[in-house]
Every structure is written in structure tokens, then in C-alpha cells.
Design a protein around this motif. Structure first.
Motif, PDB file in Angstrom:
ATOM      1  N   MET A   1       0.867  -1.243   0.060  1.00 47.18           N
ATOM      2  CA  MET A   1      -0.036   0.141   0.139  1.00 47.18           C
ATOM      3  C   MET A   1       0.954   1.283  -0.080  1.00 47.18           C
ATOM      4  O   MET A   1       1.844   1.234   0.876  1.00 47.18           O
ATOM      5  CB  MET A   1      -0.907   0.015   1.340  1.00 47.18           C
ATOM      6  CG  MET A   1      -1.948  -1.114   1.302  1.00 47.18           C
ATOM      7  SD  MET A   1      -2.935  -0.758   2.616  1.00 47.18           S
ATOM      8  CE  MET A   1      -4.531  -1.287   1.751  1.00 47.18           C
ATOM      9  N   PRO A   2       0.770   2.141  -0.914  1.00 48.24           N
ATOM     10  CA  PRO A   2       1.334   3.433  -0.806  1.00 48.24           C
ATOM     11  C   PRO A   2       1.528   4.043   0.667  1.00 48.24           C
ATOM     12  O   PRO A   2       0.211   4.122   1.337  1.00 48.24           O
ATOM     13  CB  PRO A   2       0.829   4.502  -1.930  1.00 48.24           C
ATOM     14  CG  PRO A   2       0.027   3.386  -2.819  1.00 48.24           C
ATOM     15  CD  PRO A   2      -0.405   2.163  -1.815  1.00 48.24           C
ATOM     16  N   GLY A   3       2.606   4.547   0.836  1.00 50.97           N
ATOM     17  CA  GLY A   3       2.736   5.276   2.032  1.00 50.97           C
ATOM     18  C   GLY A   3       2.935   4.428   3.245  1.00 50.97           C
ATOM     19  O   GLY A   3       3.132   4.867   4.365  1.00 50.97           O
ATOM     20  N   ASP A   4       2.765   3.119   3.120  1.00 48.07           N
ATOM     21  CA  ASP A   4       2.976   2.178   4.351  1.00 48.07           C
ATOM     22  C   ASP A   4       4.245   1.213   4.042  1.00 48.07           C
ATOM     23  O   ASP A   4       4.306   0.078   3.754  1.00 48.07           O
ATOM     24  CB  ASP A   4       1.624   1.189   4.409  1.00 48.07           C
ATOM     25  CG  ASP A   4       1.973   0.251   5.742  1.00 48.07           C
ATOM     26  OD1 ASP A   4       2.508   0.877   6.660  1.00 48.07           O
ATOM     27  OD2 ASP A   4       1.368  -0.845   5.355  1.00 48.07           O
ATOM     28  N   GLY A   5       5.239   1.795   4.504  1.00 51.54           N
ATOM     29  CA  GLY A   5       6.636   1.214   4.432  1.00 51.54           C
ATOM     30  C   GLY A   5       7.185   1.334   3.219  1.00 51.54           C
ATOM     31  O   GLY A   5       8.156   0.578   2.950  1.00 51.54           O
ATOM     32  N   ASP A   6       6.653   2.107   2.124  1.00 51.08           N
ATOM     33  CA  ASP A   6       7.306   1.890   0.810  1.00 51.08           C
ATOM     34  C   ASP A   6       8.242   3.135   0.722  1.00 51.08           C
ATOM     35  O   ASP A   6       9.032   3.129  -0.315  1.00 51.08           O
ATOM     36  CB  ASP A   6       6.311   2.301  -0.236  1.00 51.08           C
ATOM     37  CG  ASP A   6       5.220   0.984  -0.178  1.00 51.08           C
ATOM     38  OD1 ASP A   6       5.788  -0.112   0.106  1.00 51.08           O
ATOM     39  OD2 ASP A   6       4.033   1.150  -0.519  1.00 51.08           O
ATOM     40  N   ASP A   7       8.428   4.110   1.678  1.00 49.67           N
ATOM     41  CA  ASP A   7       9.376   5.135   1.252  1.00 49.67           C
ATOM     42  C   ASP A   7      10.729   4.730   2.142  1.00 49.67           C
ATOM     43  O   ASP A   7      10.802   4.658   3.407  1.00 49.67           O
ATOM     44  CB  ASP A   7       8.901   6.471   2.148  1.00 49.67           C
ATOM     45  CG  ASP A   7       9.841   7.393   2.268  1.00 49.67           C
ATOM     46  OD1 ASP A   7      10.838   7.492   1.590  1.00 49.67           O
ATOM     47  OD2 ASP A   7       9.714   8.434   2.967  1.00 49.67           O
ATOM     48  N   PRO A   8      11.890   4.416   1.296  1.00 47.61           N
ATOM     49  CA  PRO A   8      13.209   3.732   1.906  1.00 47.61           C
ATOM     50  C   PRO A   8      13.956   4.837   2.788  1.00 47.61           C
ATOM     51  O   PRO A   8      14.554   4.687   3.706  1.00 47.61           O
ATOM     52  CB  PRO A   8      13.860   3.424   0.646  1.00 47.61           C
ATOM     53  CG  PRO A   8      13.358   4.250  -0.488  1.00 47.61           C
ATOM     54  CD  PRO A   8      11.706   4.443  -0.134  1.00 47.61           C
ATOM     55  N   MET A  12      12.559   4.329  10.483  1.00 48.19           N
ATOM     56  CA  MET A  12      12.360   2.875  10.732  1.00 48.19           C
ATOM     57  C   MET A  12      11.660   2.822  11.973  1.00 48.19           C
ATOM     58  O   MET A  12      11.827   3.276  13.072  1.00 48.19           O
ATOM     59  CB  MET A  12      13.779   2.131  10.946  1.00 48.19           C
ATOM     60  CG  MET A  12      14.365   2.077   9.743  1.00 48.19           C
ATOM     61  SD  MET A  12      13.464   1.033   8.396  1.00 48.19           S
ATOM     62  CE  MET A  12      13.541  -0.622   9.131  1.00 48.19           C
ATOM     63  N   THR A  13      10.528   1.938  11.872  1.00 48.50           N
ATOM     64  CA  THR A  13       9.657   1.699  13.147  1.00 48.50           C
ATOM     65  C   THR A  13       9.674   0.135  13.097  1.00 48.50           C
ATOM     66  O   THR A  13       9.945  -0.696  12.509  1.00 48.50           O
ATOM     67  CB  THR A  13       8.458   2.077  12.923  1.00 48.50           C
ATOM     68  OG1 THR A  13       7.711   1.458  11.796  1.00 48.50           O
ATOM     69  CG2 THR A  13       8.251   3.472  12.706  1.00 48.50           C
ATOM     70  N   PRO A  14       9.249  -0.238  14.873  1.00 46.40           N
ATOM     71  CA  PRO A  14       9.159  -1.586  14.631  1.00 46.40           C
ATOM     72  C   PRO A  14       8.107  -2.297  13.959  1.00 46.40           C
ATOM     73  O   PRO A  14       8.452  -3.236  13.222  1.00 46.40           O
ATOM     74  CB  PRO A  14       8.596  -1.774  16.245  1.00 46.40           C
ATOM     75  CG  PRO A  14       9.389  -0.495  17.010  1.00 46.40           C
ATOM     76  CD  PRO A  14       9.282   0.449  15.646  1.00 46.40           C
ATOM     77  N   GLY A  15       7.196  -1.716  13.566  1.00 45.59           N
ATOM     78  CA  GLY A  15       6.012  -2.169  12.732  1.00 45.59           C
ATOM     79  C   GLY A  15       6.428  -2.134  11.102  1.00 45.59           C
ATOM     80  O   GLY A  15       6.441  -3.369  10.622  1.00 45.59           O
ATOM     81  N   PRO A 170      18.512  -1.451  16.727  1.00 44.03           N
ATOM     82  CA  PRO A 170      18.055  -0.326  17.426  1.00 44.03           C
ATOM     83  C   PRO A 170      16.909   0.586  16.604  1.00 44.03           C
ATOM     84  O   PRO A 170      17.242   1.771  16.306  1.00 44.03           O
ATOM     85  CB  PRO A 170      19.630   0.684  17.056  1.00 44.03           C
ATOM     86  CG  PRO A 170      19.993   0.298  15.808  1.00 44.03           C
ATOM     87  CD  PRO A 170      19.651  -1.442  15.878  1.00 44.03           C
ATOM     88  N   VAL A 171      15.751  -0.299  16.699  1.00 42.61           N
ATOM     89  CA  VAL A 171      14.599   0.447  16.316  1.00 42.61           C
ATOM     90  C   VAL A 171      13.472   0.554  17.237  1.00 42.61           C
ATOM     91  O   VAL A 171      13.497  -0.423  18.030  1.00 42.61           O
ATOM     92  CB  VAL A 171      14.121  -0.659  15.050  1.00 42.61           C
ATOM     93  CG1 VAL A 171      12.741  -0.153  14.638  1.00 42.61           C
ATOM     94  CG2 VAL A 171      15.010  -0.896  14.034  1.00 42.61           C
ATOM     95  N   GLY A 172      12.899   1.680  17.505  1.00 44.68           N
ATOM     96  CA  GLY A 172      12.165   1.933  18.779  1.00 44.68           C
ATOM     97  C   GLY A 172      12.905   1.490  20.003  1.00 44.68           C
ATOM     98  O   GLY A 172      13.659   2.401  20.221  1.00 44.68           O
ATOM     99  N   ASP A 173      12.225   0.801  20.810  1.00 39.15           N
ATOM    100  CA  ASP A 173      12.690   0.622  21.994  1.00 39.15           C
ATOM    101  C   ASP A 173      13.974  -0.639  21.983  1.00 39.15           C
ATOM    102  O   ASP A 173      14.116  -1.333  22.897  1.00 39.15           O
ATOM    103  CB  ASP A 173      11.897   0.180  23.227  1.00 39.15           C
ATOM    104  CG  ASP A 173      10.959   1.085  23.623  1.00 39.15           C
ATOM    105  OD1 ASP A 173      11.419   2.388  23.483  1.00 39.15           O
ATOM    106  OD2 ASP A 173       9.784   1.138  23.904  1.00 39.15           O
ATOM    107  N   GLY A 174      14.096  -1.172  20.664  1.00 42.37           N
ATOM    108  CA  GLY A 174      14.865  -2.384  20.393  1.00 42.37           C
ATOM    109  C   GLY A 174      14.191  -3.411  19.878  1.00 42.37           C
ATOM    110  O   GLY A 174      13.168  -3.736  20.275  1.00 42.37           O
ATOM    111  N   LEU A 175      14.659  -4.079  19.097  1.00 41.69           N
ATOM    112  CA  LEU A 175      14.139  -5.680  18.577  1.00 41.69           C
ATOM    113  C   LEU A 175      15.225  -6.204  18.628  1.00 41.69           C
ATOM    114  O   LEU A 175      16.624  -6.260  18.135  1.00 41.69           O
ATOM    115  CB  LEU A 175      13.633  -5.653  17.248  1.00 41.69           C
ATOM    116  CG  LEU A 175      12.423  -4.624  16.820  1.00 41.69           C
ATOM    117  CD1 LEU A 175      11.978  -4.531  15.524  1.00 41.69           C
ATOM    118  CD2 LEU A 175      11.303  -5.162  17.592  1.00 41.69           C
TER     119      LEU A 175
END
Length: 181
Positions: A1-8, A12-15, A170-175
Motif C-alpha cells: 500500500m502506498p505510504g505504508d513502509g514504501d518510503d526507503p 524505521m519503526t518496529p512495525g 536499534p529500532v524503537g525500544d529495540g528489537l
């Protein structure tokens, strides 16, 4: 879907990372511990194959009701998500061994060592388990509270198992992502 994770170039988010991992694994079956507000559930489903099924476990029926609403508003077919209200350790013990491509763990960090054992049992060969809220190097902190002690135990178990390959992000609170080699 455009705008949902397509912008390199986007943040960066955990999602976004969970969606990427689900897509890279071509995940058909994913377990999520801690449904939360449904946003991570939606990210996982968007990364999974089009007929994949997410099994999301949470002790809070209100969180699951909210997640159902988020998924419905996003146009996700109801058959793509099984939301189970219950204690994650008890529900995970009843799920099919080796039947899942990915396990995404949030929720009570004090249960993370148990989730590791149960989650690895659920994974098919090549599957990945991801722990939210684990920062790289956090296991070296010396807090005596139950959460700190549980995170150190998780790190110890992972380090002792030579079949596990890990990466701390090191994304959000960490993964912390773990695969069996």
C-alpha cells in the motif's frame, strides 16, 4: 500500500521491520504475543502472503476488541486474524509445533525467557522469533528488578544455544531477532 513502509528514506519503526520480516519470510502463519492496539498486527498481516493467518494472543479483551476494529477499518478480512484472549504461555503451549513462520513477542518482558522456549518450538525450520523492547547491550545492565533479570536470562539462553543466530536492531525500544541455523 502506498505510504505504508514504501518510503526507503522514511523513519524505521518496529512495525515496518516486522512487516519486512514477514514479507522476507513469505510468512503464511505468524504468532503475535501482545496484541496491543492492533497496529503491529496490521503491519504483520500486510507483510504476510495474501492468505496468511495471524494468531494474536493477549490477556486483555479490550485490546483485542480495539485491534479487531483497527484491522476492519484497514479492510483486512476477518479470517486473516485469530485473536485469542488468554495467558500467552498457556495458549502457545497448545499451538502446533513447527507450524509457524514467525513469532513476534511483546508484552511482559518478565516472561521473555519462557516465550523463547515456547516460540522456538512453534517455528518451522528457517522461522524467526522477534522480541520487542530489547536494546543491543541491554543484557549487560545490572538492574535487580524482575524485568532486567528476565532480559539477562533471555540473553544467556540465546548465547548458550549455538544453533541460534541473532541480530539486535536499534529500532524503537529495540528489537532482537533470532533464527535457528
Amino acid at each position: 500500500m502506498p505510504g505504508d513502509g514504501d518510503d526507503p528514506a522514511g523513519d524505521m519503526t518496529p512495525g515496518r521491520v516486522l512487516r519486512f520480516l514477514a514479507a522476507a519470510l513469505r510468512a503464511r502463519a505468524v504468532v503475535e504475543i501482545g496484541t496491543g492496539d492492533g497496529e503491529k498486527s496490521l503491519s504483520l498481516l500486510r507483510g504476510m502472503v495474501s492468505d496468511g493467518v495471524l494468531t494474536s494472543i493477549d490477556l486483555d479483551p479490550v485490546a483485542q476488541r480495539d485491534a479487531r476494529r483497527v484491522l476492519a477499518e484497514a479492510g483486512m478480512p476477518s479470517g486473516r486474524a485469530r485473536l485469542i484472549t488468554g495467558l500467552a504461555t498457556e495458549v502457545m503451549a497448545r499451538l502446533t509445533e513447527g507450524g509457524y513462520d514467525m513469532v513476534s513477542v511483546g508484552g511482559a518482558k518478565t516472561d521473555y525467557p519462557s516465550y523463547l522456549e515456547l516460540g522456538l518450538r512453534l517455528l518451522r525450520p528457517g522461522g524467526v522469533i522477534v522480541f520487542a523492547g530489547v536494546r543491543p547491550g541491554q543484557e549487560r545492565e545490572h538492574g535487580r528488578d524482575p524485568e532486567s533479570m528476565a532480559l539477562r536470562e533471555l540473553a544467556r539462553r540465546v548465547q548458550e544455544d549455538e544453533t541460534l543466530v541473532t541480530v539486535g536492531l536499534p529500532v524503537g525500544d529495540g528489537l532482537l531477532a533470532i533464527a535457528q541455523s
